[in-house]
Design a protein around this motif. Structure first.
Motif, PDB file in Angstrom:
ATOM      1  N   THR A 244     108.218 -17.049  59.431  1.00 45.03           N
ATOM      2  CA  THR A 244     107.587 -16.289  60.506  1.00 45.03           C
ATOM      3  C   THR A 244     108.422 -15.062  60.816  1.00 45.03           C
ATOM      4  OG1 THR A 244     106.602 -18.272  61.482  1.00 45.03           O
ATOM      5  CG2 THR A 244     106.797 -16.329  62.891  1.00 45.03           C
ATOM      6  N   LEU A 245     107.787 -13.912  60.828  1.00 44.05           N
ATOM      7  CA  LEU A 245     108.442 -12.659  61.165  1.00 44.05           C
ATOM      8  C   LEU A 245     107.706 -12.022  62.337  1.00 44.05           C
ATOM      9  CD1 LEU A 245     108.987 -11.060  57.630  1.00 44.05           C
ATOM     10  CD2 LEU A 245     110.619 -12.405  58.981  1.00 44.05           C
ATOM     11  N   THR A 246     108.483 -11.466  63.247  1.00 43.13           N
ATOM     12  CA  THR A 246     107.922 -10.715  64.366  1.00 43.13           C
ATOM     13  C   THR A 246     108.396  -9.280  64.256  1.00 43.13           C
ATOM     14  OG1 THR A 246     107.903 -12.676  65.775  1.00 43.13           O
ATOM     15  CG2 THR A 246     107.725 -10.537  66.860  1.00 43.13           C
ATOM     16  N   VAL A 272     104.009  -7.651  66.274  1.00 42.25           N
ATOM     17  CA  VAL A 272     103.117  -8.174  65.240  1.00 42.25           C
ATOM     18  C   VAL A 272     103.785  -9.414  64.652  1.00 42.25           C
ATOM     19  CG1 VAL A 272     101.972  -7.736  63.050  1.00 42.25           C
ATOM     20  CG2 VAL A 272     102.201  -5.892  64.733  1.00 42.25           C
ATOM     21  N   ARG A 273     103.104 -10.517  64.672  1.00 37.82           N
ATOM     22  CA  ARG A 273     103.665 -11.783  64.199  1.00 37.82           C
ATOM     23  C   ARG A 273     103.006 -12.139  62.865  1.00 37.82           C
ATOM     24  NH1 ARG A 273     106.125 -16.236  66.774  1.00 37.82           N
ATOM     25  NH2 ARG A 273     105.726 -18.260  65.779  1.00 37.82           N
ATOM     26  N   ILE A 274     103.831 -12.321  61.844  1.00 39.66           N
ATOM     27  CA  ILE A 274     103.343 -12.636  60.502  1.00 39.66           C
ATOM     28  C   ILE A 274     103.935 -13.975  60.074  1.00 39.66           C
ATOM     29  CG2 ILE A 274     103.254 -11.895  58.094  1.00 39.66           C
ATOM     30  CD1 ILE A 274     103.567  -9.024  59.081  1.00 39.66           C
ATOM     31  N   LEU A 306      98.549 -16.881  54.765  1.00 40.85           N
ATOM     32  CA  LEU A 306      99.183 -15.744  55.406  1.00 40.85           C
ATOM     33  C   LEU A 306      98.422 -15.450  56.692  1.00 40.85           C
ATOM     34  CD1 LEU A 306     101.311 -13.464  55.252  1.00 40.85           C
ATOM     35  CD2 LEU A 306      99.571 -12.067  54.112  1.00 40.85           C
ATOM     36  N   ALA A 307      99.123 -15.431  57.813  1.00 36.24           N
ATOM     37  CA  ALA A 307      98.502 -15.200  59.110  1.00 36.24           C
ATOM     38  C   ALA A 307      99.220 -14.076  59.823  1.00 36.24           C
ATOM     39  CB  ALA A 307      98.530 -16.472  59.971  1.00 36.24           C
ATOM     40  N   ALA A 308      98.461 -13.301  60.594  1.00 36.62           N
ATOM     41  CA  ALA A 308      99.041 -12.184  61.350  1.00 36.62           C
ATOM     42  C   ALA A 308      98.407 -12.140  62.732  1.00 36.62           C
ATOM     43  CB  ALA A 308      98.823 -10.863  60.615  1.00 36.62           C
ATOM     44  N   GLU A 309      99.229 -11.777  63.723  1.00 37.49           N
ATOM     45  CA  GLU A 309      98.766 -11.652  65.101  1.00 37.49           C
ATOM     46  C   GLU A 309      99.317 -10.354  65.675  1.00 37.49           C
ATOM     47  OE1 GLU A 309      99.913 -14.950  67.462  1.00 37.49           O
ATOM     48  OE2 GLU A 309      99.349 -16.461  65.969  1.00 37.49           O
ATOM     49  N   ARG A 314      93.697 -11.567  65.639  1.00 37.52           N
ATOM     50  CA  ARG A 314      94.198 -12.637  64.770  1.00 37.52           C
ATOM     51  C   ARG A 314      93.522 -12.502  63.408  1.00 37.52           C
ATOM     52  NH1 ARG A 314      96.427 -12.716  68.923  1.00 37.52           N
ATOM     53  NH2 ARG A 314      96.895 -14.442  70.351  1.00 37.52           N
ATOM     54  N   ALA A 315      94.307 -12.760  62.358  1.00 37.62           N
ATOM     55  CA  ALA A 315      93.745 -12.759  61.012  1.00 37.62           C
ATOM     56  C   ALA A 315      94.567 -13.688  60.135  1.00 37.62           C
ATOM     57  CB  ALA A 315      93.722 -11.356  60.414  1.00 37.62           C
ATOM     58  N   SER A 316      93.909 -14.416  59.267  1.00 32.74           N
ATOM     59  CA  SER A 316      94.615 -15.302  58.347  1.00 32.74           C
ATOM     60  C   SER A 316      93.773 -15.477  57.091  1.00 32.74           C
ATOM     61  CB  SER A 316      94.873 -16.682  58.984  1.00 32.74           C
ATOM     62  OG  SER A 316      93.649 -17.359  59.230  1.00 32.74           O
TER      63      SER A 316
END
Length: 914
Positions: A244-246, A272-274, A306-309, A314-316
């Motif tokens: 997890t990366l922010t 942005v959270r990935i 792979l998810a991103a916020e 939200r997208a995954s």
């Protein structure tokens, strides 16, 4: 041995010793020159080197500087065995590298950038790496990379041992920078014969806390722990936990496209959270293979997600399978495909959705993919068209070939649109739901356009039970429209040219089993065919009408003419400047397909105007056959006992101000009753300028053979005007007993429920009036004049004390064969009356009329005069009352009735115009 020889030998030995000593002392200098020239030849200059010593035990490099200090080596010792002069080990006490990392240039080491790109062939020798010494010890290696927000420092150490099939490596390193810390270790072999320079296994652990990555983000937080296994041509990365990366303060190149998909007012500078994980949320793992040939590189995994916020977006996406390059072209074989998105904005439209149970293959031959798709949108506007929300759910399957041909199939699908507004004055009042029916034919078939500059899409779809409910706002209020079909089929052709916007070149909508409603007009079993062709759109609608607007349904159901069959066709006109003007054709027929009405004209959608030319053939009424209520149920409430014929022609125009009719209604020998008033043989042409309410211009004229309204009036002509529910009589003229009756102007309700009017009488002859009374033996001469007041009450006509007086002296004779029953047995006085009336010469005669149309009339006669043969003409006066229904007596005289010439002329013009 001679002394000279010995001296000479000693001189040679001393000289050799002197020369050897000089050469030995010059070895460091020679070594320095060799090192400098060799490195500068590699483009790594300027180079500075200092060799401290070269002796039988080895050599020591005191310092080495490359590229203006980009790389420095301090204290490198090479040891070898004195007897064999073979190197045994190399110890590097200190290695320093410097560089910088910027968003624009990336990582650069200055003059040493060639080290980042490797040799021209990009790989090691085919026979592997040959370690020059059995052992290399790296005691302290340090790299310092300048960042915009600080310095990244990496330190490392390790050993390299000569081994088979290649050197054995045991290396460790630490990374330290503002906001970043990490440790890496690797044990393996530098075989050099495969695609990778080394094989083995390593571990990586990185922790970021506010790390600045130029070109990416101003601050990155996250942690990575992973094992990296390197094979001959594969690399497998296995993380210990989801990664997890922010990211905060994104670089402009990333923030700009992110801002385009965030809701208005949401900043792309926010975090942005990935997250990268396995398909089920566990630790991710993947393998990269084909490293020996970059054109065949492949990535495979049992499942990655792979998810991103960002803000509320939200997208995954997750999938299992492989991605591969084949001869440099991408290929894929993916399964368990899924994706989710919410809170996104594309083109200003909020969008969310999901993909489930999907799979896809990509190869040089084409694409094959399928999956369950669910998409939803928020409020959107495209030009004048707007919608509050839309949702699509479908199972789609795509198949394409390398030449661009292909097909899209839909096993199922439903589109739902809420709050649709096709135009500013047109709103859809209920959700629109389009459900695809299953079909084996493709939903979309793709083929190359002629000329090869794009694709052609042939679209074919069928929807079950579509239902569209509209409300159109006009100056006269809201209009309600509904269109529903059991099945709606769509066929269309679209061109998708390269570099240009798509264009729909043809379309055909075919609806069946429909229900169409416009205000109070309803069509059932409706069929619709709408086409878009080279000359513009064309619409054809037909259906059954069980009832007309304003018609009681119970009366409509009893009509033998029902259901009506209405058909309408709209097609482009030939006017080049009127793109939105359409030619209209309308046809109305009864259940037996007999034409009741037809119309032709035009409508301009842009201006909201139009005009129709209406033609209604003659309809002949007969109480035993066709009655007015058969045409429209409300007509039965207006009149009864209708006979005769009617026809209509004219125009119906409309615009922003509403409907503007101009219709001519022809009446031929029309007879009808309204309450206790009967009109017989009405003839004329009435011009209608409004239908709701009913209106005519001034000066409408009709003739009526007889009006039964208490008095039997004949040869009636009337000038009038209809104004809503009022009848304004400007003038009227009639005949009664050969006399002339004229009416004062009057305004009456159409239902004759109230109101008054006065008839003025002159020259009414007594002789025909007596004939109407049908009294045996009564004969009279002379003329009467006066007024007849009429009062209308609840459909009845009341005559209140109408008084008619003689216009001069004349004669009355009453000589029945036998006295009437009322006078028989009256004695001498009756005999005297009968004698006086045998030849009575009156000076004054007054007739008083009372009664109502619903009953009988009472006529009272007052006569004053004398009989020359009765008492020598002695003056006498008589009062006589007579009652009876006069209408029946008048009807027999209508056989010779003629329509007045001016009315007959209008009727002839009407017929010639049809």
């Amino acid at each position: 041995m001679s002394r000279r020889f010995i001296i000479t030998l000693l001189i040679v030995i001393v000289t050799l010793i002197a020369l050897g000593a000089a050469f030995w002392r010059s070895l460091p200098t020679i070594a320095e020159h060799l090192v400098i020239s060799r490195l500068e030849a590699q483009g790594l200059g300027p180079v500075e080197a200092e060799v401290a010593r070269v002796d039988l035990t080895g050599a020591r490099l005191e310092s080495l500087t490359l590229g203006d200090g980009a790389a420095t080596v301090s204290g490198a010792t090479l040891a070898w065995r004195a007897r064999a002069l073979a190197p045994e080990s190399l110890t590097i006490e200190s290695l320093r590298l410097t560089g910088r990392w910027t968003a624009d240039d990336g990582l650069t080491l200055g003059p040493l950038d060639a080290l980042l790109h490797g040799s021209e062939d990009g790989g090691a020798a085919a026979d592997g790496y040959a370690l020059p010494v059995p052992r290399i010890d790296l005691r302290d290696a340090r790299a310092e990379i300048a960042l915009p927000g600080g310095t990244l420092t990496a330190t490392g150490r390790g050993t390299i041992l000569r081994a088979e099939p290649g050197p054995a490596l045991d290396l460790t390193a630490e990374v330290d920078a503002p906001g970043l810390a990490g440790r890496m270790s690797f044990q393996g072999t530098a075989a050099g014969s495969g695609a990778t320079p080394v094989t083995g296994e390593g571990r990586v652990r990185l922790t970021a806390a506010g790390f600045t990555a130029p070109g990416v983000a101003g601050a990155i937080d996250g942690e990575l722990s992973a094992t990296i296994a390197i094979g001959a041509d594969t690399v497998t990365v296995t993380a210990e936990n989801p990664v997890t990366l922010t990211l905060r303060d994104l670089a402009p190149a990333l923030a700009a496209p992110l801002a385009d998909v965030l809701r208005a007012g949401t900043s792309a500078d926010g975090p942005v959270r990935i997250t990268l994980s396995g398909a089920e949320g566990g630790a991710p793992a993947f393998t990269v293979s084909g490293l020996d040939d970059p054109a065949s590189l492949a990535v495979a995994s049992d499942g990655l997600r792979l998810a991103a916020e960002a803000a509320d977006a939200r997208a995954s996406a997750s999938a299992a399978g492989s991605l591969r390059l084949e001869d440099g072209l991408p290929t894929a074989a993916l399964h368990d495909l899924s994706a989710e998105a919410s809170g996104l904005v594309i083109g200003g439209v909020p969008i969310g959705g999901a993909l489930a149970d999907g799979n896809a293959t990509l190869s040089a031959a084409g694409i094959a993919a399928e999956g369950d798709l669910a998409l939803s949108t928020g409020a959107a506007e495209v030009g004048d068209v707007a919608a509050q929300a839309a949702a699509l759910e479908a199972r789609l399957r795509l198949s394409t070939q390398a030449d661009g041909t292909g097909a899209l199939y839909a096993e199922r699908g439903t589109l739902r649109v809420e709050g649709l507004r096709p135009a500013p004055d047109l709103a859809v009042t209920a959700p629109v739901v389009l459900t695809l029916t299953e079909t084996e034919a493709p939903l979309v078939r793709l083929s190359p356009l002629e000329g090869g500059d794009g694709l052609r899409a042939d679209i074919r779809a069928a929807f079950a039970d579509p239902d569209l409910r509209l409300r159109r706002s006009t100056g006269d209020g809201d209009r309600l429209i509904r269109a529903a079909f059991d099945r709606l089929a769509v066929e269309a052709v679209a061109h998708l040219p390269e570099g240009r916007a798509p264009e729909v070149t043809a379309m055909d909508l075919d609806g069946s089993g429909g229900l169409l409603t416009v205000d109070a007009i309803t069509l059932t079993d409706a069929a619709m065919d709408a086409t878009l062709g080279p000359h513009g759109p064309r619409l054809s609608v037909s259906g059954r009408m069980a009832a007309l607007p304003g018609e009681p349904s119970a009366l409509a159901e009893r009509s033998p003419l029902r259901p009506y069959r209405l058909s309408l066709t709209a097609s482009p006109t030939d006017e080049p400047r009127a793109a939105e003007r359409f030619a209209l054709e309308v046809d109305l027929r009864d259940a037996a397909q007999t034409r009741l009405a037809s119309a032709t004209g035009w409508a301009d959608l842009a201006e909201g105007t139009g005009r129709l030319r209406l033609d209604m053939p003659r309809q002949v009424f007969d109480p035993k056959a066709l009655r007015p209520e058969h045409l429209h149920g409300a007509l039965g409430t207006f009149a009864s006992g209708v006979t005769g014929a009617v026809a209509a022609e004219g125009t119906l125009a409309w615009g922003p101000g509403g409907l503007d009719p101009d219709l001519n209604l022809m009446l031929r020998d029309l007879s009808l009753s309204q309450g206790f008033v009967t009109l017989r043989r009405i003839n004329g042409v009435i011009r209608l300028t409004s239908l709701d309410p009913l209106r005519t211009p001034l000066g409408q004229t009709v003739s009526v053979a007889m009006v039964e309204a208490g008095l039997p009036l004949t040869n009636v002509t009337a000038d009038f005007q209809l104004d809503g529910d009022r009848l304004h009589i400007d003038s009227a003229r009639a005949t009664l007993a050969d006399g002339t009756l004229t009416a004062d102007p009057a305004s009456l309700p159409l239902d004759l429920a109230s109101g008054t009017m006065t008839l003025r009488v002159r020259d009414m002859r007594l002789a025909p009036l007596v004939d109407l009374l049908n009294i045996e033996g009564l004969d009279a001469a002379g003329a009467l004049g006066g007024e007849i007041p009429l009062r209308f009450a609840g459909g009845d006509v009341v005559i209140d004390n109408a008084v008619l007086r003689s216009q001069g002296p004349d004669r009355v004779a009453y000589a029945p064969e036998a006295p009437p029953d009322a006078l028989s047995g009256g004695g001498q006085s009756v005999d005297m009356v009968m004698e006086a009336l045998e030849d009575f010469r009156y000076n004054t005669l007054r007739v008083t009329v009372d009664g109502r149309a619903s009953g009988e009339l009472t006529v009272t006669l007052h006569i004053a005069g004398h009989n020359p043969a009765f008492y020598d003409g002695y003056p006498v006066e008589f009062n006589l009352s007579v009652s009876g229904a006069l209408a029946e007596a008048v009807q027999a005289g209508l056989q010779g009735y003629q329509v007045p010439d001016r009315i007959r002329e209008r009727m002839m013009n009407f017929q010639n115009g049809q």
